[in-house]
Design a protein around this motif. Structure first.
Motif, short mmCIF file in Angstrom:
data_model
loop_
_atom_site.label_atom_id
_atom_site.label_comp_id
_atom_site.label_asym_id
_atom_site.label_seq_id
_atom_site.Cartn_x
_atom_site.Cartn_y
_atom_site.Cartn_z
N LEU A 123 -5.75 5.33 -3.85
CA LEU A 123 -4.82 5.43 -2.77
C LEU A 123 -5.59 5.30 -1.34
CD1 LEU A 123 -1.92 7.63 -3.67
CD2 LEU A 123 -2.07 5.25 -4.04
N ARG A 124 -6.63 6.32 -1.31
CA ARG A 124 -7.48 6.26 -0.40
C ARG A 124 -8.39 4.82 0.03
NH1 ARG A 124 -8.69 11.31 1.78
NH2 ARG A 124 -7.97 13.10 0.33
N THR A 125 -8.50 3.92 -1.05
CA THR A 125 -9.21 2.85 -0.72
C THR A 125 -8.15 1.86 -0.32
OG1 THR A 125 -10.65 3.35 -2.71
CG2 THR A 125 -10.31 0.83 -2.12
N ARG A 126 -6.73 1.95 -0.76
CA ARG A 126 -5.93 1.05 -0.41
C ARG A 126 -5.64 1.39 1.02
NH1 ARG A 126 -2.60 -1.72 -3.74
NH2 ARG A 126 -3.06 -1.36 -5.98
N MET A 127 -5.50 2.72 1.57
CA MET A 127 -5.17 2.81 2.94
C MET A 127 -6.25 2.47 3.95
SD MET A 127 -2.03 3.67 2.59
CE MET A 127 -1.84 4.00 4.29
N THR A 128 -7.43 2.79 3.44
CA THR A 128 -8.81 2.35 4.17
C THR A 128 -8.52 1.09 4.48
OG1 THR A 128 -9.82 4.40 3.27
CG2 THR A 128 -11.28 2.64 4.45
N ALA A 151 0.92 -1.18 0.09
CA ALA A 151 -0.18 -0.07 0.06
C ALA A 151 0.88 1.31 -0.01
CB ALA A 151 -0.92 -0.07 1.19
N LEU A 152 1.75 1.27 0.78
CA LEU A 152 2.71 2.45 0.93
C LEU A 152 3.64 2.52 -0.27
CD1 LEU A 152 3.94 2.18 4.51
CD2 LEU A 152 2.34 3.85 3.72
N ALA A 153 4.17 1.57 -0.80
CA ALA A 153 4.74 1.52 -2.05
C ALA A 153 3.95 1.90 -3.33
CB ALA A 153 5.41 0.09 -2.67
N ALA A 154 2.64 1.52 -3.35
CA ALA A 154 1.68 2.22 -4.43
C ALA A 154 1.49 3.69 -4.37
CB ALA A 154 0.37 1.41 -4.26
N THR A 155 1.47 4.01 -2.89
CA THR A 155 1.18 5.48 -2.80
C THR A 155 2.41 6.39 -3.17
OG1 THR A 155 -0.16 5.03 -0.70
CG2 THR A 155 0.81 7.12 -0.78
N LEU A 156 3.71 5.91 -2.80
CA LEU A 156 4.73 6.58 -3.37
C LEU A 156 4.87 6.59 -5.07
CD1 LEU A 156 7.25 8.07 -2.87
CD2 LEU A 156 8.45 5.93 -2.61
N ARG A 157 4.49 5.66 -5.47
CA ARG A 157 4.55 5.29 -7.05
C ARG A 157 3.70 6.35 -7.54
NH1 ARG A 157 4.41 -0.14 -10.48
NH2 ARG A 157 6.27 -0.26 -9.28
N GLU A 158 2.40 6.36 -7.17
CA GLU A 158 1.25 7.30 -7.33
C GLU A 158 1.67 8.78 -7.30
OE1 GLU A 158 -2.35 8.55 -9.42
OE2 GLU A 158 -1.15 6.29 -9.18
N ALA A 159 2.34 9.04 -6.12
CA ALA A 159 2.57 10.42 -5.72
C ALA A 159 4.01 10.95 -6.76
CB ALA A 159 3.25 10.54 -4.44
#
Length: 416
Positions: A365-370, A306-314
């Motif tokens: 990303l919100r879906t993943r983190m939730t 989840a965090l890796a996907a967040t960084l990738r999207e950012a």
């Protein structure tokens, strides 16, 4: 692109042409179990009607009386089938009372001619009362119908035990028909629910696959585009560095293919540490100064991904939607939670992405983190710096995941 596929897939499903498509609820009664239950119910109704018909013919009455009885039987059977339909108890109360009154007339008026031989039709009425009326009124009326058969039997001179037997038979007939009709409705509802659950599972899997493709290909295609442009600039002046960048393009393309295959198979794990290194390489190639702080350490697979996907999207959005010169990536662990921070300058407050299907990145990303009990916050600070913060507990909670807080999602900067 995703929406167009959704429309085409929906059209295929409605025509039943997509393999494995779930049948719509309207087709449920044609499935084996509901069909068998309905057949048993209709057979029981026809059996009771046939018993009454043979009793009428064997009563020794006049031909006119027998003909009248045989004409009234189909009408009573049609009313009973109407009352046993799954949607029968959802009809307006006035209509239900009207059909029940008509059935009561057809059930009791022939008593004057056929007497107890017509008692089975009172069982029909007892079942209809249980099916169509609220229980508080249905059960007393059901008992009254059973007792009503006792009076003609006693007046006809039959013994008390025989009269009680007729009453018991009437009540039992009503109870059996009510149970069969209710069971048929429950089986139909069960198959409808199973179909809806299967449809929801298919929809959830399609959303997961679409989200994964967005997270995967958005970053990879941006990296390939950026590095290809860099190769085009370096190929004449710095051929050695250009060859190195081409090797990285090939590596990114190969990794993208692997990730897509994993996403299609339902499993794909990302590494935050690897994504930090990839982000540094990509941003350096774009001329952005990167400062990486902290170490994520050992993380569980769901949190790491989840965090890796967040960084990738950012990083993908930073390159697409800003003219950043500096970027800061920070990872910190505190109080049993891990926190990812991505900051960049070069935000254009007036930016708006005109693409018709843009704006899914932060939602994904919100879906993943939730899903892992975390939260996502993004916005532009007073100094014009865009900040994206993702935070989640190190261990996935056993309880339901906490709801994410609502934050302002700007239409500029690093937002997708």
């Amino acid at each position: 692109m995703t929406d167009s596929h959704d429309r085409s897939d929906s059209a295929d499903e409605s025509r039943g042409s997509r393999p494995g498509a779930v049948a719509p609820p309207g087709c449920v009664p044609h499935l084996p179990a509901p069909r068998i239950a309905r057949t048993v119910l209709i057979t029981a109704l026809l059996g009771h009607a046939l018993l009454t018909a043979t009793s009428v013919l064997a009563s020794g009455g006049s031909p006119a009386a027998e003909a009248t009885g045989l004409v009234l039987l189909p009408a009573l059977l049609a009313l009973q089938l109407l009352h046993c339909a799954p949607s029968g108890n959802r009809a307006p109360l006035k209509r239900r009372c009207l059909t029940l009154a008509l059935q009561a007339l057809l059930a009791y008026l022939p008593f004057m001619v056929f007497q107890v031989l017509w008692a089975t039709m009172a069982g029909y009425l007892a079942a209809s009362l249980l099916l169509l009326l609220p229980h508080r009124a249905a059960w007393p009326l059901y008992a009254a119908v059973g007792l009503s058969v006792l009076v003609p039997a006693l007046l006809q001179g039959r013994g008390l035990l025989h009269s009680v037997h007729l009453t018991q038979t009437t009540l039992l007939t009503g109870l059996v028909l009510y149970g069969l009709a209710h069971l048929t409705g429950l089986i139909t509802h069960l198959h409808t629910t199973r179909g809806e659950l299967a449809r929801q599972a298919v929809t959830g899997e399609r959303l997961r696959f679409a989200r994964d493709l967005h997270d995967l290909l958005g970053f990879s295609l941006s990296a390939i585009t950026l590095k290809t442009e860099l190769v085009h600039q370096l190929i004449e002046t710095q051929p050695a560095r250009a060859m190195k960048e081409i090797d990285e393009v090939l590596a990114i393309a190969g990794q993208s293919l692997t990730d897509v295959r994993k996403a299609a198979s339902g499993y794909r794990a990302l590494s935050l540490q690897q994504e930090i290194r990839a982000a540094q390489s990509m941003l350096h190639a774009a001329g952005v100064q990167v400062r990486a702080e902290g170490e994520p350490g050992a993380l569980s697979p769901h949190l790491d991904t989840a965090l890796a996907a967040t960084l990738r999207e950012a990083v993908t959005n930073l390159l697409r939607h800003s003219n950043a010169a500096h970027c800061r990536i920070s990872v910190a662990r505190q109080d049993g939670a891990v926190r990812l921070l991505v900051e960049n300058d070069g935000v254009d407050p007036a930016y708006h992405n005109p693409a018709p299907h843009s704006g899914n990145g932060l939602g994904n990303l919100r879906t993943r983190m939730t899903a892992i009990g975390g939260r996502l916050e993004s916005g532009i600070g007073k100094d014009g710096t865009f900040r994206l913060v993702a935070e989640a507990p190190v261990r996935k909670p056993s309880e339901n995941s906490a709801e994410p807080r609502d934050f302002m999602v700007p239409r500029n900067g690093s937002a997708a």
